[in-house]
Design a protein around this motif. Sequence first.
Motif, PDB file in Angstrom:
ATOM      1  N   LEU A 152     -15.407 -20.860  -4.967  1.00 46.56           N
ATOM      2  CA  LEU A 152     -16.746 -21.351  -4.681  1.00 46.56           C
ATOM      3  C   LEU A 152     -16.831 -22.854  -4.898  1.00 46.56           C
ATOM      4  O   LEU A 152     -17.486 -23.567  -4.122  1.00 46.56           O
ATOM      5  CB  LEU A 152     -17.760 -20.606  -5.550  1.00 46.56           C
ATOM      6  N   SER A 184     -26.742 -10.294   0.152  1.00 48.73           N
ATOM      7  CA  SER A 184     -26.090  -9.225  -0.598  1.00 48.73           C
ATOM      8  C   SER A 184     -25.776  -8.036   0.306  1.00 48.73           C
ATOM      9  O   SER A 184     -26.602  -7.606   1.100  1.00 48.73           O
ATOM     10  CB  SER A 184     -26.971  -8.772  -1.762  1.00 48.73           C
ATOM     11  N   TRP A 238     -31.384 -10.772  -6.430  1.00 47.85           N
ATOM     12  CA  TRP A 238     -30.351 -11.808  -6.328  1.00 47.85           C
ATOM     13  C   TRP A 238     -30.520 -12.626  -5.048  1.00 47.85           C
ATOM     14  O   TRP A 238     -30.363 -13.850  -5.077  1.00 47.85           O
ATOM     15  CB  TRP A 238     -28.949 -11.197  -6.354  1.00 47.85           C
ATOM     16  N   PHE A 242     -30.793 -16.637  -4.839  1.00 43.79           N
ATOM     17  CA  PHE A 242     -29.882 -17.461  -4.042  1.00 43.79           C
ATOM     18  C   PHE A 242     -30.663 -18.402  -3.125  1.00 43.79           C
ATOM     19  O   PHE A 242     -30.389 -19.610  -3.073  1.00 43.79           O
ATOM     20  CB  PHE A 242     -28.960 -16.572  -3.212  1.00 43.79           C
ATOM     21  N   VAL A 254     -24.785 -21.460  -7.965  1.00 42.04           N
ATOM     22  CA  VAL A 254     -24.166 -20.330  -7.292  1.00 42.04           C
ATOM     23  C   VAL A 254     -22.662 -20.360  -7.525  1.00 42.04           C
ATOM     24  O   VAL A 254     -22.043 -19.334  -7.843  1.00 42.04           O
ATOM     25  CB  VAL A 254     -24.486 -20.341  -5.786  1.00 42.04           C
ATOM     26  N   LEU A 257     -21.111 -18.896 -10.696  1.00 41.35           N
ATOM     27  CA  LEU A 257     -20.970 -17.452 -10.901  1.00 41.35           C
ATOM     28  C   LEU A 257     -19.518 -17.011 -10.856  1.00 41.35           C
ATOM     29  O   LEU A 257     -19.165 -15.989 -11.423  1.00 41.35           O
ATOM     30  CB  LEU A 257     -21.731 -16.696  -9.795  1.00 41.35           C
ATOM     31  N   ASP A 259     -16.083 -15.664  -8.624  1.00 40.59           N
ATOM     32  CA  ASP A 259     -15.981 -14.513  -7.722  1.00 40.59           C
ATOM     33  C   ASP A 259     -16.496 -13.222  -8.339  1.00 40.59           C
ATOM     34  O   ASP A 259     -17.190 -12.436  -7.689  1.00 40.59           O
ATOM     35  CB  ASP A 259     -14.522 -14.321  -7.282  1.00 40.59           C
ATOM     36  N   LEU A 262     -20.328 -13.262  -8.550  1.00 43.98           N
ATOM     37  CA  LEU A 262     -20.927 -13.142  -7.218  1.00 43.98           C
ATOM     38  C   LEU A 262     -20.829 -11.705  -6.713  1.00 43.98           C
ATOM     39  O   LEU A 262     -21.812 -11.133  -6.216  1.00 43.98           O
ATOM     40  CB  LEU A 262     -20.224 -14.100  -6.249  1.00 43.98           C
ATOM     41  N   GLU A 263     -19.645 -11.111  -6.862  1.00 38.59           N
ATOM     42  CA  GLU A 263     -19.454  -9.751  -6.360  1.00 38.59           C
ATOM     43  C   GLU A 263     -20.289  -8.736  -7.140  1.00 38.59           C
ATOM     44  O   GLU A 263     -20.810  -7.778  -6.560  1.00 38.59           O
ATOM     45  CB  GLU A 263     -17.976  -9.391  -6.417  1.00 38.59           C
ATOM     46  N   ASN A 265     -23.229  -9.222  -8.384  1.00 36.62           N
ATOM     47  CA  ASN A 265     -24.629  -9.350  -8.004  1.00 36.62           C
ATOM     48  C   ASN A 265     -24.886  -9.114  -6.522  1.00 36.62           C
ATOM     49  O   ASN A 265     -25.972  -8.666  -6.144  1.00 36.62           O
ATOM     50  CB  ASN A 265     -25.135 -10.753  -8.370  1.00 36.62           C
ATOM     51  N   HIS A 271     -19.670 -12.415  -0.625  1.00 37.33           N
ATOM     52  CA  HIS A 271     -18.773 -13.567  -0.590  1.00 37.33           C
ATOM     53  C   HIS A 271     -19.027 -14.446   0.639  1.00 37.33           C
ATOM     54  O   HIS A 271     -18.621 -15.606   0.673  1.00 37.33           O
ATOM     55  CB  HIS A 271     -17.316 -13.103  -0.606  1.00 37.33           C
ATOM     56  N   ARG A 274     -20.452 -18.197   0.818  1.00 40.88           N
ATOM     57  CA  ARG A 274     -19.657 -19.420   0.845  1.00 40.88           C
ATOM     58  C   ARG A 274     -20.033 -20.294   2.049  1.00 40.88           C
ATOM     59  O   ARG A 274     -20.048 -21.521   1.956  1.00 40.88           O
ATOM     60  CB  ARG A 274     -18.166 -19.081   0.909  1.00 40.88           C
TER      61      ARG A 274
END
Length: 311
Positions: A152, A184, A238, A242, A254, A257, A259, A262-263, A265, A271, A274
């Motif tokens: 990220l 998400s 989430w 974001f 962001v 967080l 990987d 992020l995954e 949430n 992903h 990005r």
Amino acid sequence: MAEVIGFVGMSHSPFASLLPPDRADGPGARFLADAERVRVAVDRLAPDAVVVIGPDHFHANFYDVMPPFMLGVEEVTGFGDYGSTAGRLPVAGNLAWSAHTSLTGAGFDLSLSYSLTVDHGIVQTYEMITGAVAVPLVPLVVNTAAPPLPSLDRCVALGHALGAALRDAEYPGRVLVAASGGLSHWLPTNDPRDVGVVGERRTALIHGRTDVRAFAVAREPRVRAMGGNPDARVNETWDAWFLDRLSAADAQSVAALDDDGLEENAGRGGHEVRCWLIGQVAVGQPLQWTSYEPVPEWITGMGIGTTFPVD
């Protein structure tokens, strides 16, 4: 010099075409209505070129060679999956080459394609914000589906470098930056190291280039089977966070967080944000306008954000 006129971030989903709303208040109807509002606003901006940042869903890139970033500079062809446009797309080649030269000078060794295939991860958003496929594009494909992923932080750094590259480009036109992906959504793993990825599916992830069409035909029923479930997981909280972070021009929160965060949430499909990080940082302005609709039937939080007003 090019003039960077704004940024649009937009979720994509195969089910926008596979399961369109059947009534004015049906699942996805608000998203599609707001996407049309964005198209009208983009038409007023009158971009001469659109840099579209998005993922590939194993229609062009496989585990025989999996680049973190790939830039198309000459021939770009839509794969035509899930109702997206198939065939040749117009390319702003001089802008693409200028950006590539600048990014290389900034220390980003992007993979380069003279003949790039792009799927709905690029084309769906491009079509929605322009209303057609007539505005020349520069496609930047980001690996978001297949570990190892670009970090990220690296994506944020690429955003800064891309913004400088576009502003310095010897391109006498107005450039819109667009990102496609997220928000998400929970997807099956595409990691060949996973013990559950076996047999023909694992072979296709690695060797799918040998017969891309056959792989796509085999995969499509699995994708279709995921749609239509009103109880599919979407993390509205989430997604709102974001969009709020990009409205504050705070991509770094962001990125912090990592990987795993992020995954946790936003799911494996999360992903794809990005692409939003790269684009918003490149333009260097906070989101002014956002729209959001959770659409579990489309397995995705369907969000839109722009750095310009939308009526």
